[in-house]
Design a protein around this motif. Structure first.
Motif, PDB file in Angstrom:
ATOM      1  N   ALA A 133       0.726   4.175   0.291  1.00  7.08           N
ATOM      2  CA  ALA A 133       0.463   2.935  -0.441  1.00  7.08           C
ATOM      3  C   ALA A 133       1.498   2.715  -1.542  1.00  7.08           C
ATOM      4  CB  ALA A 133      -0.947   2.968  -1.031  1.00  7.08           C
ATOM      5  N   ALA A 134       1.887   3.780  -2.215  1.00  6.34           N
ATOM      6  CA  ALA A 134       2.907   3.660  -3.269  1.00  6.34           C
ATOM      7  C   ALA A 134       4.237   3.215  -2.676  1.00  6.34           C
ATOM      8  CB  ALA A 134       3.069   4.984  -4.002  1.00  6.34           C
ATOM      9  N   ARG A 135       4.589   3.765  -1.526  1.00  2.98           N
ATOM     10  CA  ARG A 135       5.841   3.345  -0.871  1.00  2.98           C
ATOM     11  C   ARG A 135       5.770   1.892  -0.428  1.00  2.98           C
ATOM     12  NH1 ARG A 135       8.495   8.364   2.442  1.00  2.98           N
ATOM     13  NH2 ARG A 135       8.416   9.840   0.709  1.00  2.98           N
ATOM     14  N   ASP A 136       4.601   1.482   0.069  1.00  2.00           N
ATOM     15  CA  ASP A 136       4.427   0.082   0.484  1.00  2.00           C
ATOM     16  C   ASP A 136       4.563  -0.870  -0.695  1.00  2.00           C
ATOM     17  OD1 ASP A 136       4.099   0.573   3.191  1.00  2.00           O
ATOM     18  OD2 ASP A 136       1.907   0.654   3.059  1.00  2.00           O
ATOM     19  N   ARG A 137       4.105  -0.442  -1.868  1.00  2.00           N
ATOM     20  CA  ARG A 137       4.236  -1.296  -3.051  1.00  2.00           C
ATOM     21  C   ARG A 137       5.701  -1.484  -3.430  1.00  2.00           C
ATOM     22  NH1 ARG A 137      -0.419   1.466  -4.467  1.00  2.00           N
ATOM     23  NH2 ARG A 137       0.689   3.029  -5.696  1.00  2.00           N
ATOM     24  N   GLU A 138       6.504  -0.434  -3.209  1.00  3.71           N
ATOM     25  CA  GLU A 138       7.934  -0.523  -3.509  1.00  3.71           C
ATOM     26  C   GLU A 138       8.657  -1.389  -2.488  1.00  3.71           C
ATOM     27  OE1 GLU A 138       9.515   3.427  -3.776  1.00  3.71           O
ATOM     28  OE2 GLU A 138       8.113   3.983  -5.368  1.00  3.71           O
ATOM     29  N   THR A 139       8.378  -1.122  -1.216  1.00  2.00           N
ATOM     30  CA  THR A 139       8.984  -1.863  -0.115  1.00  2.00           C
ATOM     31  C   THR A 139       7.928  -2.009   0.984  1.00  2.00           C
ATOM     32  OG1 THR A 139      11.107  -0.794  -0.594  1.00  2.00           O
ATOM     33  CG2 THR A 139      10.898  -1.914   1.536  1.00  2.00           C
ATOM     34  N   PRO A 140       7.554  -3.238   1.317  1.00  2.00           N
ATOM     35  CA  PRO A 140       6.514  -3.434   2.331  1.00  2.00           C
ATOM     36  C   PRO A 140       6.807  -2.662   3.624  1.00  2.00           C
ATOM     37  CG  PRO A 140       7.027  -5.505   1.265  1.00  2.00           C
ATOM     38  CD  PRO A 140       8.038  -4.508   0.770  1.00  2.00           C
ATOM     39  N   ASN A 141       5.766  -2.041   4.147  1.00  2.00           N
ATOM     40  CA  ASN A 141       5.781  -1.276   5.400  1.00  2.00           C
ATOM     41  C   ASN A 141       6.581   0.018   5.334  1.00  2.00           C
ATOM     42  OD1 ASN A 141       4.182  -3.259   6.718  1.00  2.00           O
ATOM     43  ND2 ASN A 141       6.026  -4.481   7.019  1.00  2.00           N
ATOM     44  N   SER A 142       7.081   0.386   4.176  1.00  2.00           N
ATOM     45  CA  SER A 142       7.844   1.636   4.099  1.00  2.00           C
ATOM     46  C   SER A 142       6.935   2.865   4.107  1.00  2.00           C
ATOM     47  CB  SER A 142       8.749   1.647   2.862  1.00  2.00           C
ATOM     48  OG  SER A 142       7.970   1.595   1.685  1.00  2.00           O
ATOM     49  N   GLY A 143       5.643   2.662   3.944  1.00  2.00           N
ATOM     50  CA  GLY A 143       4.703   3.782   4.011  1.00  2.00           C
ATOM     51  C   GLY A 143       4.288   4.127   5.426  1.00  2.00           C
ATOM     52  N   ASP A 144       4.722   3.336   6.397  1.00  2.00           N
ATOM     53  CA  ASP A 144       4.323   3.577   7.782  1.00  2.00           C
ATOM     54  C   ASP A 144       4.733   4.965   8.262  1.00  2.00           C
ATOM     55  OD1 ASP A 144       3.225   1.075   7.816  1.00  2.00           O
ATOM     56  OD2 ASP A 144       4.813   0.166   9.034  1.00  2.00           O
ATOM     57  N   TRP A 145       5.949   5.384   7.945  1.00  2.00           N
ATOM     58  CA  TRP A 145       6.411   6.700   8.387  1.00  2.00           C
ATOM     59  C   TRP A 145       5.501   7.790   7.828  1.00  2.00           C
ATOM     60  CZ3 TRP A 145       8.044  11.089   5.823  1.00  2.00           C
ATOM     61  CH2 TRP A 145       8.581  12.095   6.636  1.00  2.00           C
ATOM     62  N   VAL A 146       5.118   7.651   6.557  1.00  2.00           N
ATOM     63  CA  VAL A 146       4.240   8.638   5.920  1.00  2.00           C
ATOM     64  C   VAL A 146       2.916   8.722   6.671  1.00  2.00           C
ATOM     65  CG1 VAL A 146       2.943   9.173   3.814  1.00  2.00           C
ATOM     66  CG2 VAL A 146       5.298   8.359   3.647  1.00  2.00           C
ATOM     67  N   ARG A 147       2.351   7.577   7.011  1.00  2.00           N
ATOM     68  CA  ARG A 147       1.074   7.546   7.734  1.00  2.00           C
ATOM     69  C   ARG A 147       1.189   8.171   9.123  1.00  2.00           C
ATOM     70  NH1 ARG A 147       1.620   2.543   5.567  1.00  2.00           N
ATOM     71  NH2 ARG A 147       0.305   2.168   3.773  1.00  2.00           N
ATOM     72  N   GLU A 148       2.382   8.131   9.717  1.00  2.00           N
ATOM     73  CA  GLU A 148       2.574   8.652  11.074  1.00  2.00           C
ATOM     74  C   GLU A 148       2.787  10.163  11.121  1.00  2.00           C
ATOM     75  OE1 GLU A 148       5.902   6.376  12.406  1.00  2.00           O
ATOM     76  OE2 GLU A 148       4.747   4.530  12.563  1.00  2.00           O
ATOM     77  N   VAL A 149       3.164  10.771  10.013  1.00  2.00           N
ATOM     78  CA  VAL A 149       3.496  12.200  10.020  1.00  2.00           C
ATOM     79  C   VAL A 149       2.356  13.069  10.526  1.00  2.00           C
ATOM     80  CG1 VAL A 149       4.069  14.188   8.543  1.00  2.00           C
ATOM     81  CG2 VAL A 149       5.377  12.062   8.368  1.00  2.00           C
ATOM     82  N   PRO A 150       1.122  12.907  10.041  1.00  2.00           N
ATOM     83  CA  PRO A 150       0.054  13.786  10.571  1.00  2.00           C
ATOM     84  C   PRO A 150      -0.079  13.710  12.099  1.00  2.00           C
ATOM     85  CG  PRO A 150      -0.697  12.687   8.586  1.00  2.00           C
ATOM     86  CD  PRO A 150       0.616  12.049   8.965  1.00  2.00           C
ATOM     87  N   GLY A 151       0.038  12.512  12.647  1.00  2.00           N
ATOM     88  CA  GLY A 151      -0.043  12.372  14.101  1.00  2.00           C
ATOM     89  C   GLY A 151       1.116  13.039  14.804  1.00  2.00           C
ATOM     90  N   LYS A 152       2.310  12.919  14.232  1.00  2.00           N
ATOM     91  CA  LYS A 152       3.486  13.560  14.827  1.00  2.00           C
ATOM     92  C   LYS A 152       3.332  15.079  14.841  1.00  2.00           C
ATOM     93  CE  LYS A 152       6.889  10.057  13.533  1.00  2.00           C
ATOM     94  NZ  LYS A 152       8.075   9.799  12.713  1.00  2.00           N
ATOM     95  N   LEU A 153       2.602  15.602  13.860  1.00  2.00           N
ATOM     96  CA  LEU A 153       2.391  17.046  13.779  1.00  2.00           C
ATOM     97  C   LEU A 153       1.134  17.489  14.523  1.00  2.00           C
ATOM     98  CD1 LEU A 153       3.338  17.636  10.044  1.00  2.00           C
ATOM     99  CD2 LEU A 153       4.735  18.143  12.060  1.00  2.00           C
ATOM    100  N   GLY A 154       0.470  16.534  15.188  1.00  2.00           N
ATOM    101  CA  GLY A 154      -0.729  16.866  15.965  1.00  2.00           C
ATOM    102  C   GLY A 154      -1.944  17.132  15.108  1.00  2.00           C
ATOM    103  N   LEU A 155      -2.010  16.513  13.936  1.00  2.00           N
ATOM    104  CA  LEU A 155      -3.102  16.775  13.010  1.00  2.00           C
ATOM    105  C   LEU A 155      -4.172  15.707  12.981  1.00  2.00           C
ATOM    106  CD1 LEU A 155      -0.901  18.041  10.067  1.00  2.00           C
ATOM    107  CD2 LEU A 155      -2.183  19.423  11.711  1.00  2.00           C
ATOM    108  N   THR A 156      -4.069  14.720  13.872  1.00  2.00           N
ATOM    109  CA  THR A 156      -5.072  13.656  13.852  1.00  2.00           C
ATOM    110  C   THR A 156      -6.105  13.853  14.937  1.00  2.00           C
ATOM    111  OG1 THR A 156      -3.652  12.278  15.229  1.00  2.00           O
ATOM    112  CG2 THR A 156      -3.552  11.958  12.852  1.00  2.00           C
TER     113      THR A 156
END
Length: 82
Positions: free
Chosen positions: A59-82
């Motif tokens: 959310a903090a990254r999105d406030r700085e630049t819209p949609n820039s937090g998407d990568w952060v949200r995807e990391v747990p899934g990329k690591l098989g943690l979801t």
């Protein structure tokens, strides 16, 4: 917790970059697998706090630049943690 998660996200980003640009990618893959394995051992309270930190950081990254937090949200899934 947020600073720990931010440090971990930085490490994952560097390893992903390493995978894309350098040979010996097996070293980066091994490191990412080790990170995923350790994070997979979190108990439910640790997981909740980690998920909350991910959400705040994204959310903090999105406030700085819209949609820039998407990568952060995807990391747990990329690591098989979801």
């Amino acid at each position: 917790m947020d600073r720990v998660v931010e440090a971990l996200l930085s490490a994952v980003a560097v390893l992903e970059d390493f995978l894309q640009h350098y040979s010996h990618e097996h070293l980066a893959i091994n490191a990412l697998e080790e990170i995923a394995d350790k994070l997979g051992d979190m108990d439910s309270d640790e997981r909740r706090r980690s998920d909350d930190a991910i959400a705040r950081i994204a959310a903090a990254r999105d406030r700085e630049t819209p949609n820039s937090g998407d990568w952060v949200r995807e990391v747990p899934g990329k690591l098989g943690l979801t």
